[in-house]
Scaffold this active site. Sequence first.
Site, PDB file in Angstrom:
ATOM      1  N   ARG A 158       0.827  -1.211   0.000  1.00 32.88           N
ATOM      2  CA  ARG A 158       0.000   0.000   0.000  1.00 32.88           C
ATOM      3  C   ARG A 158       0.859   1.258   0.000  1.00 32.88           C
ATOM      4  O   ARG A 158       0.531   2.254   0.645  1.00 32.88           O
ATOM      5  CB  ARG A 158      -0.957   0.003   1.205  1.00 32.88           C
ATOM      6  N   ARG A 172      -3.143   7.014   0.498  1.00 34.06           N
ATOM      7  CA  ARG A 172      -3.509   8.193   1.268  1.00 34.06           C
ATOM      8  C   ARG A 172      -2.394   8.866   2.039  1.00 34.06           C
ATOM      9  O   ARG A 172      -2.592   9.961   2.538  1.00 34.06           O
ATOM     10  CB  ARG A 172      -4.646   7.825   2.235  1.00 34.06           C
ATOM     11  N   ARG A 191      -6.849  12.179  -6.635  1.00 38.58           N
ATOM     12  CA  ARG A 191      -8.065  11.397  -6.400  1.00 38.58           C
ATOM     13  C   ARG A 191      -9.226  12.242  -5.885  1.00 38.58           C
ATOM     14  O   ARG A 191     -10.327  11.700  -5.693  1.00 38.58           O
ATOM     15  CB  ARG A 191      -7.766  10.295  -5.370  1.00 38.58           C
ATOM     16  N   ASP A 214      -7.087  -2.649  -7.178  1.00 41.60           N
ATOM     17  CA  ASP A 214      -7.635  -3.152  -5.920  1.00 41.60           C
ATOM     18  C   ASP A 214      -8.059  -4.591  -6.134  1.00 41.60           C
ATOM     19  O   ASP A 214      -8.332  -5.003  -7.269  1.00 41.60           O
ATOM     20  CB  ASP A 214      -8.832  -2.319  -5.455  1.00 41.60           C
ATOM     21  N   TYR A 241     -15.078 -11.079   1.299  1.00 37.04           N
ATOM     22  CA  TYR A 241     -15.791  -9.845   0.939  1.00 37.04           C
ATOM     23  C   TYR A 241     -17.129 -10.152   0.270  1.00 37.04           C
ATOM     24  O   TYR A 241     -18.144  -9.507   0.561  1.00 37.04           O
ATOM     25  CB  TYR A 241     -14.927  -8.974   0.019  1.00 37.04           C
TER      26      TYR A 241
HETATM   27  O1  CP3 Z   1      -0.179  -1.446  -2.411  1.00 34.08           O
HETATM   28  C1  CP3 Z   1      -0.496  -0.498  -3.162  1.00 34.08           C
HETATM   29  O2  CP3 Z   1      -0.138   0.671  -2.955  1.00 34.08           O
HETATM   30  C2  CP3 Z   1      -1.250  -0.822  -4.431  1.00 34.08           C
HETATM   31  C3  CP3 Z   1      -2.635  -0.650  -4.395  1.00 34.08           C
HETATM   32  C4  CP3 Z   1      -3.558  -1.512  -3.573  1.00 34.08           C
HETATM   33  C5  CP3 Z   1      -4.830  -1.019  -3.177  1.00 34.08           C
HETATM   34  N1  CP3 Z   1      -5.525  -2.048  -2.632  1.00 34.08           N
HETATM   35  C6  CP3 Z   1      -5.297   0.342  -3.408  1.00 34.08           C
HETATM   36  C7  CP3 Z   1      -6.310   0.880  -2.474  1.00 34.08           C
HETATM   37  C8  CP3 Z   1      -3.483  -2.832  -3.170  1.00 34.08           C
HETATM   38  C9  CP3 Z   1      -2.332  -3.805  -3.301  1.00 34.08           C
HETATM   39  C10 CP3 Z   1      -4.740  -3.157  -2.584  1.00 34.08           C
HETATM   40  C11 CP3 Z   1      -5.072  -4.512  -2.114  1.00 34.08           C
HETATM   41  C12 CP3 Z   1      -6.227  -4.680  -1.238  1.00 34.08           C
HETATM   42  N2  CP3 Z   1      -7.465  -4.092  -1.316  1.00 34.08           N
HETATM   43  C13 CP3 Z   1      -6.265  -5.611  -0.190  1.00 34.08           C
HETATM   44  C14 CP3 Z   1      -5.139  -6.544   0.180  1.00 34.08           C
HETATM   45  C15 CP3 Z   1      -4.087  -5.810   0.913  1.00 34.08           C
HETATM   46  C16 CP3 Z   1      -4.370  -5.585   2.368  1.00 34.08           C
HETATM   47  O3  CP3 Z   1      -4.431  -4.416   2.768  1.00 34.08           O
HETATM   48  O4  CP3 Z   1      -4.473  -6.572   3.120  1.00 34.08           O
HETATM   49  C17 CP3 Z   1      -7.516  -5.537   0.425  1.00 34.08           C
HETATM   50  C18 CP3 Z   1      -7.980  -6.330   1.612  1.00 34.08           C
HETATM   51  C19 CP3 Z   1      -8.284  -4.579  -0.322  1.00 34.08           C
HETATM   52  C20 CP3 Z   1      -9.688  -4.154  -0.096  1.00 34.08           C
HETATM   53  C21 CP3 Z   1      -9.696  -2.719   0.274  1.00 34.08           C
HETATM   54  N3  CP3 Z   1      -9.656  -1.702  -0.661  1.00 34.08           N
HETATM   55  C22 CP3 Z   1      -9.637  -2.130   1.562  1.00 34.08           C
HETATM   56  C23 CP3 Z   1      -9.686  -2.907   2.855  1.00 34.08           C
HETATM   57  C24 CP3 Z   1      -9.557  -0.748   1.384  1.00 34.08           C
HETATM   58  C25 CP3 Z   1      -9.364   0.309   2.449  1.00 34.08           C
HETATM   59  C26 CP3 Z   1     -10.536   1.160   2.671  1.00 34.08           C
HETATM   60  C27 CP3 Z   1     -10.081   2.431   3.348  1.00 34.08           C
HETATM   61  O5  CP3 Z   1     -10.247   3.487   2.747  1.00 34.08           O
HETATM   62  O6  CP3 Z   1      -9.539   2.343   4.471  1.00 34.08           O
HETATM   63  C28 CP3 Z   1      -9.571  -0.495   0.000  1.00 34.08           C
HETATM   64  C29 CP3 Z   1      -9.466   0.818  -0.659  1.00 34.08           C
HETATM   65  C30 CP3 Z   1      -8.160   1.109  -1.262  1.00 34.08           C
HETATM   66  N4  CP3 Z   1      -7.452   0.255  -2.050  1.00 34.08           N
HETATM   67  C31 CP3 Z   1      -7.447   2.333  -1.163  1.00 34.08           C
HETATM   68  C32 CP3 Z   1      -6.302   2.203  -1.935  1.00 34.08           C
HETATM   69  C33 CP3 Z   1      -5.256   3.242  -2.206  1.00 34.08           C
HETATM   70  C34 CP3 Z   1      -7.928   3.563  -0.404  1.00 34.08           C
HETATM   71  C35 CP3 Z   1      -8.836   4.301  -1.329  1.00 34.08           C
HETATM   72  C36 CP3 Z   1      -8.872   5.758  -0.992  1.00 34.08           C
HETATM   73  O7  CP3 Z   1      -7.896   6.452  -1.263  1.00 34.08           O
HETATM   74  O8  CP3 Z   1      -9.914   6.172  -0.489  1.00 34.08           O
END
Ligand code: CP3
Length: 413
Positions: free
Chosen positions: A100, A104, A113, A149, A224
């Site tokens: 990640r 943010r 974004r 994602d 999910y």
């Molecule tokens: O690693 C990176 O920087 C690459 C991008 C990436 C995202 N999601 C972008 C994202 C990766 C590798 C993921 C994987 C992902 N998504 C996982 C597995 C990794 C982990 O954390 O265990 C999971 C479980 C998800 C599902 C998901 N998507 C979650 C739990 C969330 C967080 C929600 C939040 O806002 O707290 C997301 C949203 C998400 N995916 C964001 C990003 C940058 C945040 C979106 C935003 O900016 O609002």
Amino acid sequence: MSVVHIDAGPGSGSASVQTAPSGVAVASARVAPPRDGDKPYRPGGSAAPTELPPADAAFRAGAAGLHPGAARRPGLATTAPFLRACRRDQPETTPVWFMRQAGRVLPEYRALRADVPMLDSCRDPAMITEITMQPVRRFRPDAAIFFSDIVVPLVAIGLDIDIVAGVGPAVAEPVRDAAAVATLRALEPDDVPYVTQAVHSLLGELGGTPLIGFAGAPFTLASYLVEGGPSRNHLRTKALMYGEPKLWHDLLDRLAVITTAFLQVQIDAGVDAVQLFDSWAGALSEDDYRRYVAPHSARVLSAFADEVPRIHFGVNTGELLTAMGQAGADVVGVDWRVPLDEAARRIGPGRAVQGNLDPAAVFAPEPVLAAKVGDVLTRGAKAEGHVFNLGHGVLPETDPGVLAHIVDLVHAG
Ligand code: CP3
């Protein structure tokens, strides 16, 4: 076309993002200056990004039998410390990247974004390219991770899923019966043209920095879909798993097919490695993991055995490390709860490890942080290969400057 300069903050080059007449931001092809003017950091340890041929020329020239990424960046597998560590070919410096790392913690990400929903940004090649590059310019890590994602392939086959800021995926109609499982069709490359386009454009921008593709593992995706969103105890998921094992295996079979296809699209486009995120596998006992989950993850991982290094990651997996190693990845990701030398022992021979600084350690005083980084490096050196990372994703409150400092600490050894 207007050009907007986003100040990426101290210690990084400023990112220039051009706004096309459509209002869509497009990243201009450029290579950021070294983060530290005294010590130019050269990904791959040899050629600086600017010395590499332009991607399109190399791509058009082609190379029989090689996937496009190999054609574009010959020799990367033997020069890039990240890829060498994945293959247990001990590089001189330990490679580091952050799960990640895009997102943010970066003001330039928030700016980009501001008006674009998460999933729209994941379907726009220019946005994907720019957001993937932002942390690379900032931190100079040894690998980039493709911005996407885990729910993207599910949305691409027609499921109604949104990503709610601060919460995570929200599934409009949770998948809990045979009729719903039957709607999970296979993913075709044409369902995700933006992924192929974005990987191609990234290979041109990244120079010698490897690109990691990724997907969610069948269990984490199932959680999910069945729960309808994030879950603490995975109650409905386990109820389905124990109560209707045949339907459960059908669900995970279908998710394995989708995940395999999604990773294959990324590999065919040229990513240099893949990571399978089974973030919530740690909710399972080892016995349940082996019975209900591991065969499906193993099937996904086995599809790419001869193609690119495969990283297999989960959280809270201390008791699952042996089974996760046996599922067949080249690298097993470890969270911060098990020291890396002990993790390597549990995972067994023939695998590299990735991890495992506590993501909260970034908030510790610098001497404590430096000692913790040193400890991870010392223990990681006892494994056959070590890719430095956090034990889970970067926390939103993290100071980007601290991540840049960790990269320096790791490279200094
Ligand atoms: O690693 C990176 O920087 C690459 C991008 C990436 C995202 N999601 C972008 C994202 C990766 C590798 C993921 C994987 C992902 N998504 C996982 C597995 C990794 C982990 O954390 O265990 C999971 C479980 C998800 C599902 C998901 N998507 C979650 C739990 C969330 C967080 C929600 C939040 O806002 O707290 C997301 C949203 C998400 N995916 C964001 C990003 C940058 C945040 C979106 C935003 O900016 O609002």
